[in-house]
Design a protein around this motif. Sequence first.
Motif, PDB file in Angstrom:
ATOM      1  N   ASP A 114       0.118   4.309  -2.476  1.00  0.00           N
ATOM      2  CA  ASP A 114      -0.367   5.551  -1.878  1.00  0.00           C
ATOM      3  C   ASP A 114       0.729   6.615  -1.985  1.00  0.00           C
ATOM      4  O   ASP A 114       1.547   6.798  -1.076  1.00  0.00           O
ATOM      5  N   VAL A 165      -6.555   5.964  -1.861  1.00  0.00           N
ATOM      6  CA  VAL A 165      -6.094   5.918  -3.246  1.00  0.00           C
ATOM      7  C   VAL A 165      -7.310   5.878  -4.162  1.00  0.00           C
ATOM      8  O   VAL A 165      -8.399   5.458  -3.752  1.00  0.00           O
ATOM      9  N   TRP A 223       0.838  -1.209   0.000  1.00  0.00           N
ATOM     10  CA  TRP A 223       0.000   0.000   0.000  1.00  0.00           C
ATOM     11  C   TRP A 223       0.872   1.257   0.000  1.00  0.00           C
ATOM     12  O   TRP A 223       0.519   2.262  -0.626  1.00  0.00           O
ATOM     13  N   GLU A 271     -12.433   7.380  -4.189  1.00  0.00           N
ATOM     14  CA  GLU A 271     -11.251   6.947  -3.459  1.00  0.00           C
ATOM     15  C   GLU A 271     -11.636   5.896  -2.418  1.00  0.00           C
ATOM     16  O   GLU A 271     -12.714   5.949  -1.829  1.00  0.00           O
ATOM     17  N   ARG A 292       0.367   9.639   0.534  1.00  0.00           N
ATOM     18  CA  ARG A 292       0.437   9.260   1.951  1.00  0.00           C
ATOM     19  C   ARG A 292      -0.773   9.769   2.743  1.00  0.00           C
ATOM     20  O   ARG A 292      -0.655  10.246   3.864  1.00  0.00           O
TER      21      ARG A 292
END
Length: 506
Positions: free
Chosen positions: A327, A334, A323, A376, A330
């Motif tokens: 990502d 996503v 991940w 998302e 951060r």
Amino acid sequence: FVGVVIANYSENKGTALLTVDQRRWLDLKGRIKLAQPLHIPPRPERNVFQALIYDITQHFYFKRFIVFLVIANCLMLSVPWKDDAHMYILAGFSTSFTLLFFLEVIMKMIALSPAGYWTSRRNRFDMFVTLLGVIWIILHYSTTRDERINSLGYIVIVLRFFTVTGKHATLKMLMQTVVMSVFKSFFIIMGMFLLMLFYAYAGVILFGSVKYGYNLGRHANFETAYNAVLLLFRIVTGEDWNKIMHDCMVSPPFCTTGGNYWQTDCGNYLASIIYFCTFYVIITYIVLNLLVAIIMENFSLFYSNEEDALLSYNDIRQFQNTWNLVDINRKGMVPARRVRFLLRLLRGRLEVDLERDRLLFKHMCYEIEKLHQGGEVTFHDVLSMLSYRSVDIRKSLQLEESLAREELEFNIEEEVAKLTIKNWLDKCLKRIRTKDHSNIIFNLRATNEPLFTVTELTLTNPDNEESKEEGQAPPRTRKKGHVELRTPVIQPPSSSQVMAHNLFIR
């Protein structure tokens, strides 16, 4: 008694009636709640110096060295700072440790960039504690000796100790388990506080004017509600509660009687026994044991056997690393379309083989993209979806959850099948249209083939005459399917054609 309370708590919650697979599923859901994204920026490849600092700060020995410095800094609390000779030495060591921690913050900000450093909560807490340490250094060396400044130094060292929990995965998981236990036991703690408040007001009424004894004195009494609450907290710990009970039983001739209840400083024997015994039994043996049951339930997730778990901490750790690659911002979220790339990178128990499980891959992608409306998705959304797909829902899930999940998967399979058939039909229609188009082009080309020849005469020129004289025919350069137009010889119409034309006009 403790075992009975814990057993009754499990039965009322329903965990005692679950099967082994269902308990494993509950443990897995608890582990998923504890898991969090790593928020570690990728290694900078363009800048050589920044990449070097990144490798140093992420190295195993560098992290262990920082932990050693934190523990050494905390050990300074074992020495009193009252002596001037010791205080200067301890202050010098504390200043050195704080400057090293400040250097660590600077190195991490260079390696991760300020924006990447700020995305991590642990880094923000480290920066806060380090800035407090710098403020303490400035105040310590710029002002005279003050106990409040030393208290600030103690607070900085204590807060520094909590930074160790974020530097190791096991300690971090342990700390998260403690925090989750506090949140789950919030209502029990509030109920205990309300019960203590009720007993405090009752103690003020019953023993507010009782004469001081051996343990009932200026610091421990029922004169006000505030003092009563503090005294009851002391009783919860089990410290001399029976002696305080005996002081509240005082009777003549060791006390002074009055005309009414408010004018006497004597206690009440029966009320004291009922008051203190019921409070101690309810709080200590029931409420506190409920807290112990909640803490044991949460710690069972941490200390459970990795072999029996549906997903181990190593599997969750691999998902966290994967991940972290996807990502980029951060944020813990996503785009849904990026989950396809995430599923291709997974390894271990959560791995999806595209050759054998292509249909499962389509189901996962549809579940993420359509159920979240193409927006998302969070870290826990994807991990929960993978955990559902990695277990047998008929054995692990309870009845209501199992029925809801089966209905969802049936709808997903139906929609994926419709999309697959639609795509197949679109491809077939495209092939048919391509074939028809090619046939039309072929027919048009066939119709353009010359069906007759045109007799053409060439203009007479000296070269042709010379070639005729030599008896050689001119070479033919016209290709098949092409008509070469040359200057034709226009002959005058005959007399019969002219007469027919005049009659037609009339």
